[in-house]
Design an enzyme around this catalytic site. Sequence first.
Site, PDB file in Angstrom:
ATOM      1  N   TRP A 102     -12.698  -3.924  -5.604  1.00  0.00           N
ATOM      2  CA  TRP A 102     -13.768  -3.157  -6.262  1.00  0.00           C
ATOM      3  C   TRP A 102     -13.377  -2.818  -7.689  1.00  0.00           C
ATOM      4  O   TRP A 102     -14.192  -2.924  -8.613  1.00  0.00           O
ATOM      5  CB  TRP A 102     -14.097  -1.900  -5.463  1.00  0.00           C
ATOM      6  CG  TRP A 102     -14.562  -2.214  -4.080  1.00  0.00           C
ATOM      7  CD1 TRP A 102     -13.968  -1.828  -2.911  1.00  0.00           C
ATOM      8  CD2 TRP A 102     -15.703  -3.006  -3.704  1.00  0.00           C
ATOM      9  NE1 TRP A 102     -14.671  -2.320  -1.845  1.00  0.00           N
ATOM     10  CE2 TRP A 102     -15.737  -3.042  -2.286  1.00  0.00           C
ATOM     11  CE3 TRP A 102     -16.689  -3.682  -4.410  1.00  0.00           C
ATOM     12  CZ2 TRP A 102     -16.718  -3.738  -1.581  1.00  0.00           C
ATOM     13  CZ3 TRP A 102     -17.671  -4.370  -3.706  1.00  0.00           C
ATOM     14  CH2 TRP A 102     -17.669  -4.392  -2.312  1.00  0.00           C
ATOM     15  N   ASP A 171     -14.903   5.126  -8.922  1.00  0.00           N
ATOM     16  CA  ASP A 171     -15.705   4.661  -7.793  1.00  0.00           C
ATOM     17  C   ASP A 171     -15.161   5.408  -6.573  1.00  0.00           C
ATOM     18  O   ASP A 171     -14.028   5.187  -6.158  1.00  0.00           O
ATOM     19  CB  ASP A 171     -15.508   3.141  -7.635  1.00  0.00           C
ATOM     20  CG  ASP A 171     -16.259   2.567  -6.450  1.00  0.00           C
ATOM     21  OD1 ASP A 171     -16.835   3.336  -5.658  1.00  0.00           O
ATOM     22  OD2 ASP A 171     -16.256   1.315  -6.303  1.00  0.00           O
ATOM     23  N   LYS A 195     -21.460   5.026   3.245  1.00  0.00           N
ATOM     24  CA  LYS A 195     -20.175   5.243   3.907  1.00  0.00           C
ATOM     25  C   LYS A 195     -20.059   6.681   4.409  1.00  0.00           C
ATOM     26  O   LYS A 195     -19.995   6.893   5.603  1.00  0.00           O
ATOM     27  CB  LYS A 195     -19.021   4.888   2.977  1.00  0.00           C
ATOM     28  CG  LYS A 195     -18.742   3.386   2.958  1.00  0.00           C
ATOM     29  CD  LYS A 195     -19.019   2.715   1.652  1.00  0.00           C
ATOM     30  CE  LYS A 195     -18.948   1.206   1.773  1.00  0.00           C
ATOM     31  NZ  LYS A 195     -18.689   0.555   0.499  1.00  0.00           N
TER      32      LYS A 195
END
Length: 360
Positions: A102, A171, A195
């Site tokens: 990511w 993030d 999530k």
Amino acid sequence: MSRVYNFSAGPSMLPDFVLARVKEELLEYRDTHQSVMEMSHRSKEYLSIIEACEAKFRSMLGVSDDYTVLFLQGGAYTQFAMLPMNLMTVNRTADYLITGSWGEKAYLEGKKFGEARIVASSEDKNFTYIPEIDASRLNPDADFMHFCYNNTIFGTSFSSTPSSIVPLAADVSSMILSKPLDVNDYGILYAGAQKNMGIAGLTVVVIRKDLCDRSPVDIPSMFSYSIQQKNQSMFNTPATFPIYVLSVMLDWLDEEIGGLAAMQKINKEKSSIIYDYLDESNMFYGTVEKSSRSDMNICFISEDDSINKEFCAAATAAGFLNLAGHRSVGGMRASVYNAMPIEGVKALRDFMSTFEKEHK
Ligand SMILES: *Cc1c(COP(=O)(O)O)cnc(C)c1O
């Protein structure tokens, strides 16, 4: 109800409390005689939902008035680009920490908007640890420094916020609301909701208000933090139902769990159950350095690939779903976000232990 234990990395399982509340309110939301799904986003009924959601979110995470909370769409992926498009606009350079896929994806988007510099990376050991940051490599002129807090795919996590001399951008998709976080250490935080904050379709951005002033006027309006801020996430139709589900998630965290410090304690207890077993096991082992272990995504493997395959199949048949590791790493990964109950983790540990005994 007979529900499976879902160890998916996302979308992930929801607390029974949340599913039951959503079911109860689905056809008629309180005294509005309509479903949240049908409401105009500008109606007073819906405005009271989104405003309450923001207030609960601010109080749960401790977000001060210096920050704007935006309810956007497009996922963390969109933020990888929106961040440099808006903020890499002063000196046109930014620092990136690369601790997994990511962080790398964010860096690749950053490169499209200016000079993106890698200041630390753990790629040399396939992202199995969180690297030390050499302060002398940080650029004091960087428009921001970006990192991914919890590396969902590799199962590593920062244990605290890295220090930075420029606005920090993070993030936090796979760790937000899993433990307390000092928002004041950050310039901007972003996370997809699927999530730890409910269901897919919503991206939450927390950004220091003064940073919104950096948004160039010639970028597409939908991608401008400044325009989104001025319109209070209502420049276009927001993800009305996922925002409502976030609001119920926050009620669950508050009423049933007792806040983020309590959630962190439970999450530590859950991950320890699996890590303790892995440290004892002669069949499975954890794939990352102990000091870098994530409490959200637990990656493990057996030396024997046929055992890995057999284990995943047997686990699925026994109601433990989505334990196969990410396609880029293989092995297994148990994602144990906030909603995974401790019983689910204990049941998985017992299943692994029995599997190991039967395959000696
Ligand atoms: C899941 C995840 C993403 C991707 O999120 P989308 O909402 O699918 O764009 C990005 N970063 C992290 C850390 C994630 O866990």
